[in-house]
Design an enzyme around this catalytic site. Sequence first.
Site, short mmCIF file in Angstrom:
data_model
loop_
_atom_site.label_atom_id
_atom_site.label_comp_id
_atom_site.label_asym_id
_atom_site.label_seq_id
_atom_site.Cartn_x
_atom_site.Cartn_y
_atom_site.Cartn_z
N ASP A 28 2.89 4.10 -9.40
CA ASP A 28 3.35 5.22 -8.80
C ASP A 28 4.13 6.17 -9.79
OD1 ASP A 28 2.60 4.32 -6.23
OD2 ASP A 28 4.97 4.00 -5.68
N CYS A 39 -8.52 4.41 17.12
CA CYS A 39 -7.05 4.47 17.31
C CYS A 39 -6.44 5.63 16.69
CB CYS A 39 -6.36 3.18 16.45
SG CYS A 39 -4.71 3.13 16.54
N CYS A 60 7.05 15.06 6.55
CA CYS A 60 7.10 13.64 6.72
C CYS A 60 8.27 13.39 6.62
CB CYS A 60 6.11 13.20 5.66
SG CYS A 60 6.38 11.41 5.52
#
Length: 388
Positions: free
Chosen positions: A140, A198, A226
């Site tokens: 990350d 979906c 977000c």
Amino acid sequence: MSTMLSPEELSERIRARAREMGFGAVGIAPVHESAHGDAYQRWIAQEMHGDMAYLAREDAVAKRLHPAVLVPGARSAVVVGLEYFNADADPSSIADGARGVVARYARNDDYHELMKERLIQLQDWINETLLPVHGRAYVDTGALLERELASRAGLGWHGRNTMLIQPRRGSYWFLGAILLDVDLAYDAPFQKDHCGTCSACVSACPTGALLGRDESGAPRMDARRCISYLTIELRGPIPRDLRPRIGNRVYGCDICQEVCPWNRFATPSSEPAFLAREGLDGPSLIEWMGMSQEEFSRRFKNSPIKRTKRRGLLRNVAVALGNWGSPEAFPALALALNDEEPLVRGHAAWALGRIPDERSADALRARIAVEEDEWVIAEIRASLGEES
């Protein structure tokens, strides 16, 4: 040290060793230019990365689009995953406005350190046992598109929620990678999109951050909306119009994963470090609102939550208390009006404006008489109904 191993033998031994070390998923992919470069650059151009300026730096963009810039001569990527799912100890806490919700990945030890150390050990093992290599491990913190590499290594597909989803295993995975300057045998890339029609995640996102797929099929997210961005990455005030939509989520958000049908297959992590710490599964918002710097530092040592710093976490807690709207929160919020951090005072003022208690207006007026920060003054005035 083994000699004259074929790329196939090298890859198989690396996969086996990674599994022995506890990685629940492992795949190997070639290192080449990103196939999602255009979509990434469009996303940056639309400023959907918000305040995360490090994502838009010219050097960082170049590294994400061309991983070999990170490790000169890199030809292969060993991509691994660690499951972190653990069920809520008390599922009712999510609907309890007096308690906060912490994203599952942050209820335990910081995964960056655990995974990075394990990846370095894997790289050392390759050097000592198989062949000399030059490389570097990433979890990350580097300018690397891990999810693209993971998909290229056959580990899953990019869901509409932007997460990497593994068939019958779900999306609760930490990803890491080692870039190596050696040719290996590669896994077949994962090519099928199993989301189908979906769109549960898109519909469930409270803030409208998920935007479906673009014309190239890439999932789109406006990070500025977000909840994970708003409660972790954003350093300043949370936009007023988004505060009510955050609910009681005080650090990160799992909604788009919780509603994903594929996560019905998620199994609890076997990694002890990923078990929820005491007090992080449905914490008391009132208790957290009174947290001192010393307590914050002690409680969240080696925890992902330290990333927000105390002021960021208490900002989030104040918003959650305002969304709860109970007079029981008044004493904690009134005390927070005198916090040393303007970010905490301003959000406490907003929260008090949402509590039907006659004491709130008195507390706000008392604070505005001594407040010097212009943004906090504006928040107080808005709560008092003196300005829109």
